[in-house]
Design an enzyme around this catalytic site. Structure first.
Site, mmCIF file in Angstrom:
data_model
loop_
_atom_site.group_PDB
_atom_site.id
_atom_site.type_symbol
_atom_site.label_atom_id
_atom_site.label_comp_id
_atom_site.label_asym_id
_atom_site.label_seq_id
_atom_site.Cartn_x
_atom_site.Cartn_y
_atom_site.Cartn_z
ATOM 1 N N GLN A 3 0.845 -1.199 0.000
ATOM 2 C CA GLN A 3 0.000 0.000 0.000
ATOM 3 C C GLN A 3 0.879 1.246 0.000
ATOM 4 O OE1 GLN A 3 -3.202 -0.020 -0.339
ATOM 5 N NE2 GLN A 3 -3.876 -2.058 0.286
ATOM 6 N N CYS B 135 -10.210 -0.499 -4.479
ATOM 7 C CA CYS B 135 -9.650 0.806 -4.862
ATOM 8 C C CYS B 135 -10.428 1.406 -6.029
ATOM 9 C CB CYS B 135 -8.174 0.668 -5.217
ATOM 10 S SG CYS B 135 -7.886 -0.466 -6.576
HETATM 11 N N1 SAH Z 1 -4.206 -7.023 0.333
HETATM 12 C C1 SAH Z 1 -2.884 -6.639 -0.083
HETATM 13 C C2 SAH Z 1 -2.711 -6.554 -1.601
HETATM 14 C C3 SAH Z 1 -3.786 -5.838 -2.368
HETATM 15 S S1 SAH Z 1 -3.366 -5.423 -4.044
HETATM 16 C C4 SAH Z 1 -2.462 -5.351 0.599
HETATM 17 O O1 SAH Z 1 -3.270 -4.651 1.184
HETATM 18 O O2 SAH Z 1 -1.267 -5.033 0.548
HETATM 19 C C5 SAH Z 1 -4.016 -6.747 -4.943
HETATM 20 C C6 SAH Z 1 -3.139 -7.967 -4.980
HETATM 21 O O3 SAH Z 1 -3.820 -8.951 -5.761
HETATM 22 C C7 SAH Z 1 -1.775 -7.799 -5.641
HETATM 23 O O4 SAH Z 1 -0.794 -8.306 -4.787
HETATM 24 C C8 SAH Z 1 -1.866 -8.608 -6.928
HETATM 25 O O5 SAH Z 1 -0.637 -9.213 -7.272
HETATM 26 C C9 SAH Z 1 -2.891 -9.647 -6.570
HETATM 27 N N2 SAH Z 1 -3.693 -10.202 -7.674
HETATM 28 C C10 SAH Z 1 -4.148 -9.560 -8.776
HETATM 29 N N3 SAH Z 1 -4.920 -10.378 -9.513
HETATM 30 C C11 SAH Z 1 -4.971 -11.568 -8.858
HETATM 31 C C12 SAH Z 1 -5.632 -12.803 -9.109
HETATM 32 N N4 SAH Z 1 -6.396 -12.962 -10.191
HETATM 33 N N5 SAH Z 1 -5.487 -13.801 -8.221
HETATM 34 C C13 SAH Z 1 -4.722 -13.635 -7.100
HETATM 35 N N6 SAH Z 1 -4.067 -12.492 -6.821
HETATM 36 C C14 SAH Z 1 -4.185 -11.464 -7.680
#
Ligand code: SAH
Length: 480
Positions: free
Chosen positions: A310, A436
């Protein structure tokens, strides 16, 4: 009267008009009363009933504008002069505000930004989700709405023979030279400035998007605000980086607290900034942060260059606080965190329940997440590597994991329907949906609310002050 500091000369010019009558593009300036904002922060006015988008204007402004595009459903206008400013208008501290376009709300009083974000979420939930009864709380504002970004990611270009870095001018691939950015952490500004100096001093070539050729494509800087550590990632078009060692040493000497310099190789001609291959050229290839606040406590997180983290630590802690509150886990519960990144939410959840699972598609992030569990002596968290839409249906069919609470935190495009269906099949008591992008949040909440879940509340959190982006944490409970 507030004259524009510089006329916008790059307007695309009049385009094909399919509007039945006047107004027509290219006609003399028109006076517009701006009454609303579009979802990406452009002023909205009406002219003879036609909706007109005016970038740079805000509700309450009276402006002189020139129509540059007129269609049946809407028109676009170029702002020439603000003849009577909105009461919400403030002087932006940013020096490149006119050209950059990255922070479309920065000339708006902060309280008005928050009110607009609350309304934008409310509108999306009502109109896209059709969920008129859902409770939308007022957006939670930031204590520090400037210099909050812990990550910078700027393209590099040659302008007048000198390397410059900054955002692309809105709608173009022209780099706006940005010496300091009003929403960036000061260390990121320093990483960018010193990188440019070294590119110049070492005569490194700069990648040319149109003609191809040239080495340096992007500069990325990341700061861990809780520990003060930082790292620089230099994105190159080829693996060969002859003076990489000198570059990295120069940067390590110039930036206090820099833990490492990493080269990322991206030979592709795409909009995706980072390539798959990274190589440490000085120091180490990760930074550690101490993240959290008094309410949720603090955990240590290791972050590697390709992992998501984040970008606003202070507000991320507020957001996670809401997610933890909405999850309301008991010691007997199991939590499932889908789209778990480096395991931030998963690990906070795991402290409150019997065990927590994370699902994430980026290998480096899953490695970071497992390492983060160890760093915090957490033994009841497990991470699975793969796409949620592939892994979750299988998990739901197997029935081995029975989560009481599922947290979702997908990227902008929201969840694939397979993900939502699999979760409904798992029958958690609660779903906490972190998002988001209000439009896809509203779409997915609507799907869940047709599948035995009730939207209890949506809490917008201002993770991205000065910009039109807004983050939300929502709670759904199972109906029966
Ligand atoms: N919850 C975490 C990350 C949120 S961002 C935090 O707050 O830090 C969204 C995340 O989803 C990213 O790490 C991205 O790599 C992952 N992501 C995107 N598409 C995805 C999918 N289809 N399956 C699993 N993970 C995915």
């Amino acid at each position: 009267m507030l004259p524009r500091t510089r006329a916008r000369s790059r307007s695309p010019g009049p385009r094909r008009s399919d509007h039945p009558g006047p107004p027509r593009p290219g006609a003399p300036p028109v006076a517009l009363d701006v009454t609303g904002l579009s979802h990406d922060g452009e002023g909205v006015a009406r002219l003879d009933g036609l909706v007109v988008f005016v970038p740079g204007a805000m509700p309450g402004d009276r402006v002189a504008a020139r129509l540059v595009e007129v269609r049946k459903e809407y028109a676009r206008a170029e702002l020439l002069e603000i003849t009577s400013p909105s009461l919400d208008r403030v002087q932006s501290p940013c020096t490149v505000a006119e050209d950059c376009g990255g922070c479309s709300l920065q000339a708006m009083r902060y309280e008005a930004q928050l009110a607009w974000k609350t309304r934008a979420v409310r509108d999306a939930i009502d109109r896209i989700g059709g969920l008129k009864g859902a409770l939308v709380h007022p957006c939670l504002g930031a204590l520090h709405p400037h210099h909050y970004r812990n990550k910078v990611q700027f393209p590099v270009a040659l302008v007048g023979g000198r390397p410059v870095a900054g955002c692309f001018r809105k709608g173009t691939h022209e780099v706006v030279s940005t010496e300091s950015c009003d929403i960036q952490h000061g260390t990121n500004d320093l990483i960018v400035r010193e990188s440019l100096r070294l590119i110049d001093v070492l005569s490194l070539t700069v990648y040319d998007e149109r003609r191809g050729g040239g080495l340096i494509k992007h500069i990325m800087g990341r700061v861990a605000p809780g520990t003060g550590e930082s790292m620089a990632v230099i994105v190159t078009s080829t693996k060969k980086f002859t003076r990489g060692g000198e570059f990295a040493k120069g940067l390590m000497d110039a930036v206090p607290g820099l833990a490492g310099v990493v080269q990322n190789v991206n030979p592709e001609e795409t909009n995706i900034i980072l390539g798959r291959e990274t190589r440490v050229i000085a120091g180490r290839g990760y930074i550690d942060d101490l993240f959290g606040n008094d309410r949720i406590g603090r955990l240590r997180f290791r972050i590697s260059p390709l992992s998501f983290y984040q970008i606003n630590a202070e507000q991320a802690a507020v957001l996670y606080g809401k997610a933890i509150e909405y999850a309301a886990l008991r010691p007997v519960d199991t939590g499932l965190d889908v789209y778990s990144g480096i395991g931030t939410i998963t690990l906070f959840l795991s402290k409150a329940c019997r065990g927590a699972y994370g699902i994430e598609e980026v290998g480096a992030a899953v490695r970071d997440a497992r390492q983060n569990a160890r760093l915090n002596h957490i033994q009841n968290a497990e991470f699975a590597l793969g796409r949620a839409e592939r892994l979750l249906p299988r998990m739901a069919a197997e029935g081995r994991v029975k989560p009481s609470v599922v947290v979702l935190d997908p990227p902008r495009k929201g969840c694939e329907p397979e993900v939502l269906h699999a979760i409904v099949r798992m029958r958690p008591e609660r779903i906490v949906y972190v998002s988001c992008y209000p439009a896809t949040l509203a779409r997915d909440l609507a799907i869940l609310s047709q599948s035995n879940y009730r939207v209890v509340a949506v809490q917008p959190v201002d993770m991205f002050p000065q910009t039109s982006h807004v983050e939300c944490c929502s709670l759904l409970t199972r109906a029966s």
